[in-house]
Enzyme design. Structure first.
Site, mmCIF file in Angstrom:
data_model
loop_
_atom_site.group_PDB
_atom_site.id
_atom_site.type_symbol
_atom_site.label_atom_id
_atom_site.label_comp_id
_atom_site.label_asym_id
_atom_site.label_seq_id
_atom_site.Cartn_x
_atom_site.Cartn_y
_atom_site.Cartn_z
ATOM 1 N N LYS A 102 49.542 -26.158 11.386
ATOM 2 C CA LYS A 102 49.284 -25.903 12.807
ATOM 3 C C LYS A 102 50.618 -25.801 13.518
ATOM 4 O O LYS A 102 51.622 -26.346 13.047
ATOM 5 C CB LYS A 102 48.479 -27.052 13.420
ATOM 6 C CG LYS A 102 47.806 -26.703 14.725
ATOM 7 C CD LYS A 102 46.456 -26.034 14.476
ATOM 8 C CE LYS A 102 45.691 -25.772 15.738
ATOM 9 N NZ LYS A 102 44.273 -25.501 15.445
HETATM 10 P P1 NAD Z 1 40.954 -20.704 24.690
HETATM 11 O O1 NAD Z 1 42.338 -20.736 25.149
HETATM 12 O O2 NAD Z 1 40.304 -19.389 24.406
HETATM 13 O O3 NAD Z 1 40.004 -21.475 25.728
HETATM 14 C C1 NAD Z 1 40.264 -22.790 26.153
HETATM 15 C C2 NAD Z 1 39.295 -23.125 27.272
HETATM 16 O O4 NAD Z 1 39.502 -24.490 27.664
HETATM 17 C C3 NAD Z 1 39.502 -22.296 28.535
HETATM 18 O O5 NAD Z 1 38.253 -22.060 29.162
HETATM 19 C C4 NAD Z 1 40.366 -23.210 29.403
HETATM 20 O O6 NAD Z 1 40.263 -22.910 30.791
HETATM 21 C C5 NAD Z 1 39.751 -24.538 29.063
HETATM 22 N N1 NAD Z 1 40.657 -25.664 29.370
HETATM 23 C C6 NAD Z 1 41.973 -25.749 29.157
HETATM 24 N N2 NAD Z 1 42.447 -26.924 29.613
HETATM 25 C C7 NAD Z 1 41.397 -27.601 30.103
HETATM 26 C C8 NAD Z 1 41.229 -28.858 30.727
HETATM 27 N N3 NAD Z 1 42.278 -29.667 30.911
HETATM 28 N N4 NAD Z 1 39.983 -29.214 31.099
HETATM 29 C C9 NAD Z 1 38.930 -28.389 30.902
HETATM 30 N N5 NAD Z 1 39.024 -27.183 30.326
HETATM 31 C C10 NAD Z 1 40.236 -26.788 29.945
HETATM 32 O O7 NAD Z 1 40.895 -21.649 23.381
HETATM 33 P P2 NAD Z 1 39.830 -21.654 22.214
HETATM 34 O O8 NAD Z 1 40.348 -20.818 21.112
HETATM 35 O O9 NAD Z 1 38.473 -21.403 22.774
HETATM 36 O O10 NAD Z 1 39.934 -23.162 21.719
HETATM 37 C C11 NAD Z 1 39.159 -24.208 22.293
HETATM 38 C C12 NAD Z 1 39.115 -25.387 21.351
HETATM 39 O O11 NAD Z 1 38.557 -24.976 20.097
HETATM 40 C C13 NAD Z 1 40.486 -25.987 20.992
HETATM 41 O O12 NAD Z 1 40.325 -27.371 20.809
HETATM 42 C C14 NAD Z 1 40.802 -25.313 19.672
HETATM 43 O O13 NAD Z 1 41.724 -26.063 18.911
HETATM 44 C C15 NAD Z 1 39.449 -25.272 19.039
HETATM 45 N N6 NAD Z 1 39.289 -24.279 17.980
HETATM 46 C C16 NAD Z 1 39.481 -22.958 18.213
HETATM 47 C C17 NAD Z 1 39.269 -22.034 17.183
HETATM 48 C C18 NAD Z 1 39.384 -20.549 17.395
HETATM 49 O O14 NAD Z 1 38.991 -19.801 16.496
HETATM 50 N N7 NAD Z 1 39.843 -20.067 18.523
HETATM 51 C C19 NAD Z 1 38.891 -22.479 15.915
HETATM 52 C C20 NAD Z 1 38.701 -23.847 15.712
HETATM 53 C C21 NAD Z 1 38.884 -24.727 16.757
#
Ligand code: NAD
Length: 410
Positions: A102
């Site tokens: 990561k």
């Molecule tokens: P993203 O950047 O597309 O979206 C993040 C979302 O969280 C946005 O809506 C943002 O406004 C919101 N956010 C950010 N800070 C915040 C806060 N302090 N309070 C409330 N909301 C907040 O990211 P993503 O890819 O959707 O990832 C979201 C989660 O899923 C993360 O924990 C990431 O590690 C995990 N994840 C993502 C993937 C992937 O394929 N993208 C895979 C596995 C896990």
């Protein structure tokens, strides 16, 4: 933010159940490599902008290391260590031939222009290109990084190493990305939920209520799939705040609103709700899908959902996890629930290496099969060992990584 120690807490809890020797335990916990680099670029105003980038490679016993890149102001070495180790366990839970990694950059990308974001990304690749590669370490999207960022990574790496689409996944479909990758984490989370509901004889998604924190890639796709299945998503939020409608939000309209306004807030026909209050709503299923460390000792006693679907990484602190388990709340853990993303990343990598493209139906069917098989294994361990789903997931993962490590030798 949750760090390395939080993940290792869960690791040790499972290791105790397994009677793992302390030598193997030490080997599995110790990260393979930690890299911290200077990512300086010229900003649009001509001044020098200096940022710090990280890449942590946790374990490579089961294959090339795999894990996302996060652009966020909270990114630091401890967070990268925690998330890299989660990737080791996650890839093992769904039995992908990968290890875990990561990384990311400590930056608030909202304050960068598109040009600055591109220069930052390319500079980061220049700084870490020697340690990533299609057979060593393959980055992917995470918080605040997307298909365009992955395209720049592929391009910059290819300038130095020759044409290398398989160095990164989550690329645009027009540039060697996989169909179904963008939706994969949200879709996989819903598959995970359906497996659990079927197994626990709790009916189906239709008619159940949901609150989703985070409306980015993972949260918005999860919302869409739940809505399509007749689920009532009554609240969602993003970094700016949340919206709520007890009758169920119209998710396709909300997605259109968000695309225009860059936030879910102000959605017509909804009340506003804070991120903190959203977590406490009396819904059937609570879905954290933003950042880590949001369900804590401070708010856990007020959580009213009986089922938590961890779409985000590390949303629950170890103390809160203990309390939830003691209160009889079922937590479907991150290293299973959000593994759909890395699973379809694996399909993308395999397609790139074979120079052969899969139809979306095949991607989704294979994703479904991986999530189903992983659930069956976890559910068996839950029953046999009388442990939580999280401990079961760590037991399965530690078993797989441990056997590979011991077989390969020191
Ligand atoms: P993203 O950047 O597309 O979206 C993040 C979302 O969280 C946005 O809506 C943002 O406004 C919101 N956010 C950010 N800070 C915040 C806060 N302090 N309070 C409330 N909301 C907040 O990211 P993503 O890819 O959707 O990832 C979201 C989660 O899923 C993360 O924990 C990431 O590690 C995990 N994840 C993502 C993937 C992937 O394929 N993208 C895979 C596995 C896990």
């Amino acid at each position: 933010m949750p760090g390395f120690e939080e993940v290792n807490y869960y690791f040790r809890k499972a290791a105790r159940v397994m009677d793992l020797s302390s030598a193997v335990e030490r080997m599995l916990v110790t990260p393979y490599r930690e890299v911290k680099v200077d990512v300086s670029i010229t900003m649009d105003n001509g001044e020098l902008g200096t940022f710090i980038g990280y890449r942590v490679q946790h374990d490579r016993s089961r294959g090339p290391m795999k894990g996302g890149l996060r652009y966020h102001k909270t990114v630091d070495l401890d967070e990268a260590l925690g998330l890299a180790s989660l990737m080791t366990w996650k890839t093992a839970v769904v039995n992908l031939p990968y290890g875990g990694a990561k990384g990311g950059i400590a930056v608030d990308p909202d304050h960068l222009s598109p040009g600055e974001l591109e220069r930052l990304t390319r500079k980061f690749v220049q700084q870490i290109h020697e340690i990533i590669g299609p057979q060593t370490d393959i980055p992917a999207p995470d918080v605040n990084t997307n298909a365009q960022v992955m395209a720049w990574i592929m391009d910059e790496y290819s300038k130095m190493h020759g044409f290398s689409p398989a160095v990164v996944t989550g690329k645009p479909v027009d540039l060697f990305g996989s169909r179904g990758r963008e939706e994969a984490t949200g879709r996989g989370a819903v598959f995970a939920l359906e497996e659990y509901l079927k197994d626990a004889k709790q009916g189906e998604v239709r008619g159940k209520t949901f609150a989703i924190q985070g409306f980015g890639n993972v949260g918005s796709w999860a919302a869409r799939f739940l809505h399509e299945r007749g689920g009532k998503v009554i609240a969602v939020s993003d970094v700016k705040g949340g919206v709520r409608n007890p009758e169920g939000l119209d998710i396709p309209r909300l997605i259109a609103h968000q695309a225009q306004q860059k936030t879910v807030t102000g959605f017509p026909g909804s009340d506003s709700i804070s991120n903190e209050d959203l977590l406490l709503l009396p819904v059937d299923v609570l879905v954290p899908a933003a950042l880590g460390g949001v369900i804590t000792e401070a708010n856990v006693k007020d959580i009213r959902a009986r089922l938590i679907l961890e779409a985000a990484n590390a949303p629950t602190t170890p103390q809160a996890d203990e309390a939830l388990v003691n209160n009889g709340v079922t937590v479907l853990p991150d290293i299973y629930v959000n593994a759909g993303g890395v699973t379809v990343s694996y399909f993308e990598w395999a397609q790139n290496i074979q120079q052969f493209t899969w139809e979306e139906d095949k991607v989704n069917a294979e994703l479904h099969r991986h999530m189903r098989d992983a659930y069956a294994t976890l559910a068996r361990v839950v029953r046999e060992r009388k442990v939580s789903f999280r401990t079961a997931a760590f037991i399965v993962a530690i078993g797989r990584v441990g056997r590979a490590t011991v077989l390969r030798g020191v």
